[in-house]
Motif scaffolding. Sequence first.
Motif, PDB file in Angstrom:
ATOM      1  N   GLU A 267       1.010  -1.263  -0.034  1.00 29.05           N
ATOM      2  CA  GLU A 267       0.098  -0.020   0.108  1.00 29.05           C
ATOM      3  C   GLU A 267       0.768   1.301  -0.007  1.00 29.05           C
ATOM      4  OE1 GLU A 267      -0.068  -2.707   2.179  1.00 29.05           O
ATOM      5  OE2 GLU A 267      -2.080  -3.231   2.734  1.00 29.05           O
ATOM      6  N   ALA A 268       1.832   1.331   0.746  1.00 28.44           N
ATOM      7  CA  ALA A 268       2.842   2.393   0.983  1.00 28.44           C
ATOM      8  C   ALA A 268       3.760   2.539  -0.156  1.00 28.44           C
ATOM      9  CB  ALA A 268       3.492   2.310   2.223  1.00 28.44           C
ATOM     10  N   LEU A 269       4.018   1.519  -0.845  1.00 25.94           N
ATOM     11  CA  LEU A 269       5.006   1.464  -1.896  1.00 25.94           C
ATOM     12  C   LEU A 269       4.110   2.165  -3.184  1.00 25.94           C
ATOM     13  CD1 LEU A 269       7.690   0.490  -2.817  1.00 25.94           C
ATOM     14  CD2 LEU A 269       6.641  -1.517  -3.822  1.00 25.94           C
ATOM     15  N   ALA A 270       2.749   1.665  -3.086  1.00 27.14           N
ATOM     16  CA  ALA A 270       2.168   2.266  -4.342  1.00 27.14           C
ATOM     17  C   ALA A 270       1.832   3.723  -4.076  1.00 27.14           C
ATOM     18  CB  ALA A 270       0.410   1.576  -4.162  1.00 27.14           C
ATOM     19  N   GLN A 271       1.735   3.990  -2.927  1.00 21.67           N
ATOM     20  CA  GLN A 271       1.767   5.635  -2.689  1.00 21.67           C
ATOM     21  C   GLN A 271       2.985   6.353  -3.044  1.00 21.67           C
ATOM     22  OE1 GLN A 271      -0.975   6.472   0.439  1.00 21.67           O
ATOM     23  NE2 GLN A 271       0.172   8.512   1.037  1.00 21.67           N
ATOM     24  N   VAL A 272       4.092   5.879  -2.747  1.00 19.31           N
ATOM     25  CA  VAL A 272       5.178   6.071  -3.081  1.00 19.31           C
ATOM     26  C   VAL A 272       5.246   6.634  -4.729  1.00 19.31           C
ATOM     27  CG1 VAL A 272       7.740   5.824  -3.376  1.00 19.31           C
ATOM     28  CG2 VAL A 272       6.558   5.538  -1.238  1.00 19.31           C
ATOM     29  N   PHE A 273       5.046   5.410  -5.491  1.00 13.98           N
ATOM     30  CA  PHE A 273       5.140   5.462  -6.893  1.00 13.98           C
ATOM     31  C   PHE A 273       4.058   6.480  -7.357  1.00 13.98           C
ATOM     32  CE2 PHE A 273       8.153   2.602  -8.900  1.00 13.98           C
ATOM     33  CZ  PHE A 273       8.501   1.843  -7.630  1.00 13.98           C
ATOM     34  N   GLY A 301      -2.182 -13.636 -12.720  1.00 15.78           N
ATOM     35  CA  GLY A 301      -3.102 -13.139 -11.661  1.00 15.78           C
ATOM     36  C   GLY A 301      -2.879 -11.673 -11.580  1.00 15.78           C
ATOM     37  N   THR A 302      -3.886 -11.007 -10.597  1.00 18.07           N
ATOM     38  CA  THR A 302      -3.663  -9.813 -10.188  1.00 18.07           C
ATOM     39  C   THR A 302      -4.039  -9.480  -8.920  1.00 18.07           C
ATOM     40  OG1 THR A 302      -5.727  -9.144 -11.141  1.00 18.07           O
ATOM     41  CG2 THR A 302      -4.028  -8.761 -12.625  1.00 18.07           C
ATOM     42  N   VAL A 303      -3.505  -8.153  -8.367  1.00 17.58           N
ATOM     43  CA  VAL A 303      -3.971  -7.766  -7.055  1.00 17.58           C
ATOM     44  C   VAL A 303      -4.636  -6.489  -7.098  1.00 17.58           C
ATOM     45  CG1 VAL A 303      -1.829  -7.123  -6.364  1.00 17.58           C
ATOM     46  CG2 VAL A 303      -3.493  -7.452  -4.830  1.00 17.58           C
ATOM     47  N   ARG A 304      -5.840  -6.118  -6.423  1.00 15.69           N
ATOM     48  CA  ARG A 304      -6.541  -4.914  -6.599  1.00 15.69           C
ATOM     49  C   ARG A 304      -6.177  -4.031  -5.583  1.00 15.69           C
ATOM     50  NH1 ARG A 304     -12.344  -3.239  -6.960  1.00 15.69           N
ATOM     51  NH2 ARG A 304     -12.899  -5.197  -5.739  1.00 15.69           N
ATOM     52  N   LEU A 305      -5.974  -2.924  -5.905  1.00 15.57           N
ATOM     53  CA  LEU A 305      -5.762  -1.720  -4.856  1.00 15.57           C
ATOM     54  C   LEU A 305      -6.871  -1.010  -5.233  1.00 15.57           C
ATOM     55  CD1 LEU A 305      -1.997  -0.692  -5.281  1.00 15.57           C
ATOM     56  CD2 LEU A 305      -3.063  -2.370  -3.505  1.00 15.57           C
ATOM     57  N   VAL A 306      -7.564  -0.438  -4.063  1.00 14.71           N
ATOM     58  CA  VAL A 306      -8.583   0.399  -4.209  1.00 14.71           C
ATOM     59  C   VAL A 306      -8.234   1.799  -3.333  1.00 14.71           C
ATOM     60  CG1 VAL A 306     -10.527  -1.213  -4.401  1.00 14.71           C
ATOM     61  CG2 VAL A 306      -9.990  -0.316  -1.985  1.00 14.71           C
ATOM     62  N   ARG A 307      -9.025   2.873  -4.033  1.00 15.66           N
ATOM     63  CA  ARG A 307      -8.550   4.192  -3.476  1.00 15.66           C
ATOM     64  C   ARG A 307      -9.578   4.353  -2.119  1.00 15.66           C
ATOM     65  NH1 ARG A 307      -5.688   8.334  -6.778  1.00 15.66           N
ATOM     66  NH2 ARG A 307      -5.138   9.759  -5.119  1.00 15.66           N
ATOM     67  N   GLU A 308      -8.718   4.279  -1.022  1.00 11.30           N
ATOM     68  CA  GLU A 308      -9.700   4.126   0.326  1.00 11.30           C
ATOM     69  C   GLU A 308      -8.929   4.510   1.583  1.00 11.30           C
ATOM     70  OE1 GLU A 308     -12.140   0.481   0.929  1.00 11.30           O
ATOM     71  OE2 GLU A 308     -11.809   0.930   3.108  1.00 11.30           O
ATOM     72  N   ASP A 309      -9.320   5.661   2.222  1.00 14.85           N
ATOM     73  CA  ASP A 309      -8.278   6.001   3.330  1.00 14.85           C
ATOM     74  C   ASP A 309      -8.271   5.053   4.508  1.00 14.85           C
ATOM     75  OD1 ASP A 309      -7.589   8.219   2.133  1.00 14.85           O
ATOM     76  OD2 ASP A 309      -9.351   9.408   2.745  1.00 14.85           O
ATOM     77  N   TRP A 310      -7.135   4.796   5.008  1.00 18.45           N
ATOM     78  CA  TRP A 310      -7.145   3.814   6.175  1.00 18.45           C
ATOM     79  C   TRP A 310      -6.034   4.251   6.864  1.00 18.45           C
ATOM     80  CZ3 TRP A 310      -3.369  -0.408   6.828  1.00 18.45           C
ATOM     81  CH2 TRP A 310      -2.448  -0.404   5.775  1.00 18.45           C
ATOM     82  N   GLY A 325      -0.049   4.404  12.859  1.00 19.82           N
ATOM     83  CA  GLY A 325      -1.007   5.429  12.832  1.00 19.82           C
ATOM     84  C   GLY A 325      -1.023   6.462  11.864  1.00 19.82           C
ATOM     85  N   GLU A 326      -0.603   6.314  10.669  1.00 21.00           N
ATOM     86  CA  GLU A 326      -0.391   7.175   9.756  1.00 21.00           C
ATOM     87  C   GLU A 326      -1.589   6.947   8.919  1.00 21.00           C
ATOM     88  OE1 GLU A 326       3.367   8.080   7.513  1.00 21.00           O
ATOM     89  OE2 GLU A 326       4.449   7.876   9.413  1.00 21.00           O
ATOM     90  N   ALA A 327      -1.981   7.882   8.007  1.00 21.00           N
ATOM     91  CA  ALA A 327      -3.001   7.338   6.871  1.00 21.00           C
ATOM     92  C   ALA A 327      -2.346   7.008   5.527  1.00 21.00           C
ATOM     93  CB  ALA A 327      -3.781   8.811   6.921  1.00 21.00           C
ATOM     94  N   LEU A 328      -3.006   6.162   5.016  1.00 26.44           N
ATOM     95  CA  LEU A 328      -2.563   5.737   3.611  1.00 26.44           C
ATOM     96  C   LEU A 328      -3.748   5.693   2.702  1.00 26.44           C
ATOM     97  CD1 LEU A 328      -0.089   2.887   4.211  1.00 26.44           C
ATOM     98  CD2 LEU A 328       0.456   5.106   3.538  1.00 26.44           C
ATOM     99  N   ARG A 329      -3.635   5.823   1.515  1.00 34.95           N
ATOM    100  CA  ARG A 329      -4.893   5.889   0.392  1.00 34.95           C
ATOM    101  C   ARG A 329      -4.835   4.971  -0.258  1.00 34.95           C
ATOM    102  NH1 ARG A 329      -1.692   9.913  -1.859  1.00 34.95           N
ATOM    103  NH2 ARG A 329      -1.353   9.042  -3.530  1.00 34.95           N
ATOM    104  N   TRP A 330      -4.024   4.101  -0.588  1.00 36.01           N
ATOM    105  CA  TRP A 330      -4.305   2.754  -1.219  1.00 36.01           C
ATOM    106  C   TRP A 330      -4.373   1.580  -0.280  1.00 36.01           C
ATOM    107  CZ3 TRP A 330      -5.727   3.230  -6.123  1.00 36.01           C
ATOM    108  CH2 TRP A 330      -5.354   4.354  -6.630  1.00 36.01           C
ATOM    109  N   LYS A 331      -5.696   0.757  -0.750  1.00 34.33           N
ATOM    110  CA  LYS A 331      -5.749  -0.339   0.194  1.00 34.33           C
ATOM    111  C   LYS A 331      -5.775  -1.715  -0.634  1.00 34.33           C
ATOM    112  CE  LYS A 331      -8.425  -1.416   4.268  1.00 34.33           C
ATOM    113  NZ  LYS A 331      -9.400  -1.060   5.052  1.00 34.33           N
ATOM    114  N   VAL A 332      -5.221  -2.532   0.026  1.00 40.00           N
ATOM    115  CA  VAL A 332      -5.287  -3.974  -0.960  1.00 40.00           C
ATOM    116  C   VAL A 332      -6.438  -4.827  -0.567  1.00 40.00           C
ATOM    117  CG1 VAL A 332      -4.107  -6.239  -1.058  1.00 40.00           C
ATOM    118  CG2 VAL A 332      -2.686  -4.151  -0.863  1.00 40.00           C
ATOM    119  N   ILE A 333      -7.152  -5.178  -1.751  1.00 37.50           N
ATOM    120  CA  ILE A 333      -8.365  -5.900  -1.555  1.00 37.50           C
ATOM    121  C   ILE A 333      -7.986  -7.529  -1.418  1.00 37.50           C
ATOM    122  CG2 ILE A 333     -10.325  -6.578  -2.573  1.00 37.50           C
ATOM    123  CD1 ILE A 333     -10.458  -3.660  -1.342  1.00 37.50           C
TER     124      ILE A 333
END
Length: 333
Positions: A267-273, A301-310, A325-333
Amino acid sequence: MSADWILPRPDDFHVHLRQGEDLPAYAMEAARRFARVLVMPNLVPPVSEAAGLGDYRDRIRLAAPGLEPLMAFKLLPSVSPEDLLALARAGAVAGKVYPEGVTTNSENGISDLRELEPLMASIAKTNLVVCCHGEKPGVFSMEREEAFLEEFSEMACRHGDVRFVLEHVSTAAAVRAVTELGPNVAATITLHHLEITLDDVVGGMLKPHLFCKPIAKRPQDRQALREAAFSANPKFFFGSDSAPHRKDRKECAAGCAGVYSMPCALEALAQVFDDAGQRDKLPDFVAGFGADFYRLPRNPGTVRLVREDWKVPEIVDGVVPYKAGEALRWKVI
Ligand code: DOR
Ligand code: ZN
């Protein structure tokens, strides 16, 4: 912009899953994100022979069905050519070199890469990859990686028939060396080294959960790592070096080195890119170049990231994770 981000199922080419009662939870955390993980052998006793490697792999598979553990063993000068053959037959893909005393459970490591010279012909024959923790023992900590590069480069040039991975590169000098060396040399880059510098660890309040080996370096080093990760150069791929240590082993007078990034790694790697405008570079970095270098098929196969604050939890299985405790934008489904 689409709310979904579909990635090929990714691999993490450097993780610590530990052993005993801690193993299942750490393995499950990896299984939520990655298809395959290269499992590091710095246990006590180390994973250094075929039977132990097979047992360890079975325990991981049992704990986390669906996660494919790729196995590494501790490469010591005492390992014989017969051992290497047995390890390769047992499914090992890599031998890991730990210079003496540079990180967790690296006592009895080697002091110079040349100690492995007598084994190189057998390593070439077995097609095992040599993964190096690239720090020179005894050198000032900010300069340990650079000091290791000379013997590493020599070894890699002398043995073009052996593949070498310089693990968790942390300096511009290492990026340069890996770029300039032959196609038998690659490097892993962690999530945390793409994000932090030494100032994040000790520049203000002391942050023990960001303390790791190799220690995070200067802004210009971080910049070189980011450029390497975004470069589409197949020599650079993802290895989180996710390294859990329980809270009390980090928040104490002599804290262990290791950043537990797995609970937010993809999730955090996705956010960096994404933040860097480099989304198109992520699939190869996390799901392509590593597999290619290890001569493994890319995952179906694939993995889906959705745009969701967590929010990254404050504690996961007794360990304070990276970005707790930090907020991230991408969530792994
Ligand atoms: O910070 C680190 N922790 N670096 C390593 O190389 C090993 C790891 C661990 O096993 O805790
Ligand atoms: Zn590691």
